[in-house]
Design an enzyme around this catalytic site. Structure first.
Site, mmCIF file in Angstrom:
data_model
loop_
_atom_site.group_PDB
_atom_site.id
_atom_site.type_symbol
_atom_site.label_atom_id
_atom_site.label_comp_id
_atom_site.label_asym_id
_atom_site.label_seq_id
_atom_site.Cartn_x
_atom_site.Cartn_y
_atom_site.Cartn_z
ATOM 1 N N GLU A 157 0.851 -1.202 0.000
ATOM 2 C CA GLU A 157 0.000 0.000 0.000
ATOM 3 C C GLU A 157 0.881 1.243 0.000
ATOM 4 O OE1 GLU A 157 -2.058 0.340 3.692
ATOM 5 O OE2 GLU A 157 -2.957 2.290 3.223
ATOM 6 N N ASP A 196 -1.109 -1.139 5.867
ATOM 7 C CA ASP A 196 -1.072 -0.679 7.252
ATOM 8 C C ASP A 196 -2.150 -1.376 8.075
ATOM 9 O OD1 ASP A 196 -0.013 2.605 6.313
ATOM 10 O OD2 ASP A 196 1.073 1.018 7.385
ATOM 11 N N ASP A 205 -4.222 -0.067 9.876
ATOM 12 C CA ASP A 205 -5.381 0.806 10.209
ATOM 13 C C ASP A 205 -6.564 0.446 9.306
ATOM 14 O OD1 ASP A 205 -3.895 3.543 8.334
ATOM 15 O OD2 ASP A 205 -4.789 1.632 7.726
ATOM 16 N N ASP A 213 -7.947 1.962 6.758
ATOM 17 C CA ASP A 213 -7.705 2.055 5.310
ATOM 18 C C ASP A 213 -6.919 0.844 4.817
ATOM 19 O OD1 ASP A 213 -7.428 5.679 5.172
ATOM 20 O OD2 ASP A 213 -9.114 4.277 4.941
#
Ligand code: 28F
Length: 639
Positions: free
Chosen positions: A429, A502, A504, A506
C-alpha cells in the site's frame, strides 16, 4: 397363498433387505451424513407422492430426541388390505419388498425424487427400528420392524381415531451399525424441506427439532406461489430489473414443464433445475432446451425491434444468462438420470419439449410487456458488449514475455529468480512503503508491486470494468495465471502473495478489496493457501542499543515484563509502513528469517462470499463493521 409360497416370499423379502444391508451404497449412495439424511427424503417422497396424487396437504418432519425421525402425512394412509401379489398387507409389502412402494393405482406415477424410487423398504433395511402407523376407516393400524426390516409386531389395530382422519406416520431410527454418524443436522433438513415446499405449491411442510431439552425449534413452509416464490426468495438480496416474476408452464407428451424467472442487476446467474423434485445439479436436456429457446427468442425479439442491428453479432447463451435467476421444474414419468451423481437429465425428447413450452410462453411475455422486454434485451446487450471488451482486455493481460510486466506501466519490480516455488510478491500500500520495500527486499526472490491507494471494488464491477483498471491488469499479468475460464494455477509465478498494508482501517479496506479481487478472479490461489498478510509491527521497544519490534499490545507487555526491573526503555507506536526506512521494513516485516506472516484462508467460502457481498454491497454499516473486525483469517502464522 399356500404356506410354502408365503415362506418363499418371506425368504425372498429377507434376502432382498439383506442385500441392501450388504451394499447400502448401491441404494442410497453413501452411508455418511449424506446417506443418513437421504433416508428422510425417501420417506418424505412417498408422502409427497400422496400430495401429488391430490390427497395430502400437510407433511410433518420431526427430529426426535434419540435422533430417530418421524414423518407424518394426512394422505389416504397406505392400504392395509392384503396385497394380491405378496399375500401380506400392502403396507408390509411397501416396507419389506424392494421397489414395491411408490407406484400408485391409476394414472399417477411416482414423480418425486429420492434415489429414483427405491423407497421405504430400503429405509427399513437400514434402520434398527421402524414403526408405521396408518389412520384409516376410523382405526389406527400399526406394524413394527426391527434390525433391518424383520417383523417385530405384525400389522394390528392398536386403537380408534376420528372416522375421517386418514394418513400415514412413519418413525425410523437409522441403524448405528450401518451409518458413520447418527446425528441429524437441522439446517440440512431445513434447506431441502423449504425447497420441497417451493417445488410443490400449496403443500405445507413443517420441520421440528425436539432434541434441545424441552424447547423445540420448528418452522413451517408453504408457498402458494410455488417456484415463483422460490425466484423471489433467491432474489431477496439482489436488485430485480423488472417487477414481475415471469412464470410459464405447459405439458407436452406427458411431460409437465414449469419455469419461473426474473433478471436482477448482478452479473451472476442463479439457475436451478429439477426433475420430479430431484435437483439436477448438472443440468440436462430440460435446462438445455430452455436456454436454447431463451437465447433464440431474445435474439429474435432484439432484431425484430431493431435493437440488435443487422451488423451486430447475435447474443450468446452467456449474454442472456447474466443476472438471471431461474427455476426449471419438470415432471417426467420415466426420467433417465446420467452422470456420476445422477445429477443430469438425459431424456433427449425433453430438449424439444422444453424449448417448445418455454419459447411459446416467453415470446408471448415479451410481446405483451414491451417495457420489460426492452429492459431485458438491453441488459443482455450490455453483457455482450462487456464480453467483447473483456476479451480484448484479457488479451492485454496475457504475458508475451517477462519484460512485458516490468514495462507494463512499470509498476512491478519483479524478482530475478524464475522458479515460482521460491518467489514471492509483496503487494504494498502506497508509494513510500513501496519504495522502502523495493530497497529493503531480497531482489533474488522478492517482487514488489506498489499500489496507489484503493483498487477497484470488483464485487460490484463486471469483468470488463475490472479489466479496464490498470492496477488490476498489472496484478493479473504479474500472477501469470489468467482469470476466469482461462485460469491456470500451474502458471502462478509466485509461491506466496503477500499483502502488505497498514494495520489501520484504510489498510484493512485495501486488504479486503484485494481479497475480493482474489476471491472473485483467483479463487483457487486463496483456497490453496498462497495468500498471506504481512504483519508490520505495531510497537518498537528500545532499551540501550536494542530495538525490539512487536506485533501487538500483548507482545509489547510480554517483552517489557521480560526486561529486568531497572532497565530504562522507551515504547513507540509505529505510525505505518510509510514511516519505516528500508532496513526497518526488511528487518521487521519482510526478511523471511524474521518476519511473521498470517496465512489468509477463507474458512468458509460461502460465509466469506456473504462477507464480501455485505462488505462490498450497497449497505454502508455492514461494511464499516466488517472492516473493523477485519476479514476472516485463520490464526496459523507462517514462520
Ligand atoms: C410418512 C410417509 O408413505 N404416505 C403414503 C400412501 C397412500 C397410498 C399408497 C402410500 C403400493 C403400490 C399403491 C392409498 N390409497 N408417508 C407415506 N401414502 N402408498 S405411501 O399406495 C401404495 C400402494 O401402489 C394409497 C389408495 N391408493 C394409494
Amino acid at each position: 397363498m399356500t404356506d410354502n409360497n408365503y415362506d418363499a416370499s418371506a425368504i425372498q423379502v429377507l434376502e432382498g433387505l439383506e442385500a441392501v444391508r450388504k451394499r447400502p451404497g448401491m441404494y442410497i449412495g453413501t452411508t455418511d451424513v449424506k446417506g443418513l439424511h437421504h433416508l428422510v427424503w425417501e420417506i418424505v417422497d412417498n408422502a409427497i407422492d400422496e400430495a401429488l396424487a391430490g390427497y395430502c396437504k400437510n407433511i410433518e418432519i420431526i427430529i426426535n430426541k434419540d435422533n430417530s425421525i418421524t414423518v407424518k402425512d394426512d394422505g389416504r394412509g397406505i392400504p392395509v388390505g392384503i396385497h394380491k401379489k405378496t399375500g401380506i398387507s400392502t403396507v408390509e409389502t411397501v416396507y419389506t419388498v424392494l421397489h414395491a412402494g411408490g407406484k400408485f393405482g391409476g394414472g399417477g406415477y411416482k414423480v418425486s425424487g429420492g434415489l429414483h424410487g427405491v423407497g421405504a423398504s430400503v429405509v427399513n433395511a437400514l434402520s434398527s427400528s421402524v414403526v408405521v402407523t396408518v389412520y384409516k376407516d376410523g382405526k389406527i393400524y400399526e406394524v413394527k420392524f426391527e434390525n433391518g426390516g424383520k417383523i417385530k409386531q405384525p400389522l394390528t389395530v392398536v386403537g380408534e381415531c376420528d372416522k375421517n382422519r386418514t394418513g400415514t406416520t412413519v418413525t425410523f431410527k437409522p441403524d448405528a451399525d450401518i451409518f458413520d454418524t447418527e446425528i441429524y443436522d437441522y439446517e440440512t433438513l431445513k434447506v431441502r424441506t423449504r425447497e420441497l415446499a417451493f417445488l410443490n405449491k400449496g403443500l405445507r411442510l413443517t420441520l421440528r427439532d425436539d432434541r434441545k431439552g424441552d424447547s423445540t425449534t420448528g418452522e413451517t413452509f408453504i408457498y402458494e406461489g410455488g417456484i415463483s416464490e422460490y425466484v423471489k426468495f433467491l432474489n431477496k438480496n439482489k436488485t430485480p430489473i423488472h417487477e414481475e416474476i415471469i412464470h410459464l408452464e405447459g405439458e407436452e407428451s406427458g411431460v409437465m414443464f414449469e419455469v419461473a424467472m426474473q433478471y436482477n442487476s448482478s452479473y451472476t446467474d442463479n439457475i436451478y433445475s429439477f426433475v420430479n423434485n430431484i435437483n439436477t445439479h448438472d443440468g440436462g436436456t430440460h435446462e438445455e432446451g430452455v436456454k436454447r429457446a431463451l437465447t433464440r427468442i431474445i435474439n429474435n425479439y432484439a432484431r425484430k425491434n431493431n435493437i440488435l442491428k443487422e451488423k451486430d453479432e447475435s447474443l450468446t447463451g452467456d449474454d442472456v444468462k447474466e443476472g438471471l435467476t431461474m427455476i426449471i421444474s419438470c415432471k417426467h414419468p420415466n426420467p433417465q438420470f446420467e452422470g456420476q451423481t445422477k445429477g443430469r437429465l438425459g431424456n433427449s425428447e425433453v430438449r424439444k419439449i422444453a424449448d417448445n413450452v418455454f419459447a411459446g410462453g416467453f415470446e408471448r411475455f415479451l410481446m405483451e410487456n414491451p417495457d420489460e422486454a426492452r429492459i431485458i434485451v438491453e441488459k443482455t446487450m450490455t453483457a455482450a458488449r462487456a464480453r467483447v471488451a473483456a476479451k480484448k482486455a484479457r488479451e492485454l493481460t496475457r504475458r508475451k514475455s517477462d519484460l512485458d510486466v516490468v514495462n507494463f506501466g512499470g509498476k512491478l519490480n519483479d524478482c530475478k529468480e524464475k522458479d515460482p516455488s521460491v518467489c514471492e510478491i509483496f503487494i504494498v500500500e502506497g508509494d513510500s512503503a513501496g519504495g522502502s520495500a523495493i530497497k529493503g527486499r531480497d531482489s533474488m526472490t522478492q517482487a514488489i508491486l506498489p499500489l496507489r491507494g484503493k483498487i477497484l471494488n470488483v464485487e460490484k464491477a463486471r469483468i470488463d470494468r475490472a479489466l479496464s483498471n490498470e492496477e488490476i491488469r498489472t496484478i493479473i499479468t504479474a500472477f501469470g495465471t489468467g482469470i476466469g475460464e482461462e485460469f491456470d494455477l500451474n502458471k502462478l509465478r509466485y509461491n506466496k502473495i503477500i499483502i502488505m498494508t497498514d494495520a489501520d482501517v484504510d489498510g484493512s479496506h485495501i486488504r479486503v478489496l484485494l481479497l475480493t479481487l482474489f476471491y472473485r478472479f483467483f479463487r483457487p490461489i486463496v483456497e490453496t493457501g498462497h495468500v498471506y498478510a504481512a504483519q508490520p509491527p505495531l510497537f518498537s521497544i528500545s532499551h540501550g542499543k536494542t530495538i525490539k519490534y512487536v506485533l501487538n499490545e500483548e507482545e509489547r507487555d510480554e517483552y517489557i515484563a521480560s526486561l529486568n526491573p531497572n532497565t530504562k526503555y522507551e515504547v513507540k507506536r509505529m505510525k505505518g509502513l510509510g514511516e519505516m526506512d528500508a532496513e526497518e521494513l526488511n528487518e521487521t516485516t519482510m526478511d523471511i528469517n524474521k518476519r511473521v506472516l498470517r496465512k489468509i484462508t477463507i474458512e468458509d467460502a460461502i460465509a466469506a462470499d456473504e462477507a464480501f457481498s455485505k462488505l462490498m454491497g450497497e449497505e454502508v454499516e455492514p461494511r464499516r463493521q466488517f472492516i473493523e473486525e477485519n476479514a476472516k483469517y485463520a490464526e496459523n502464522l507462517d514462520i
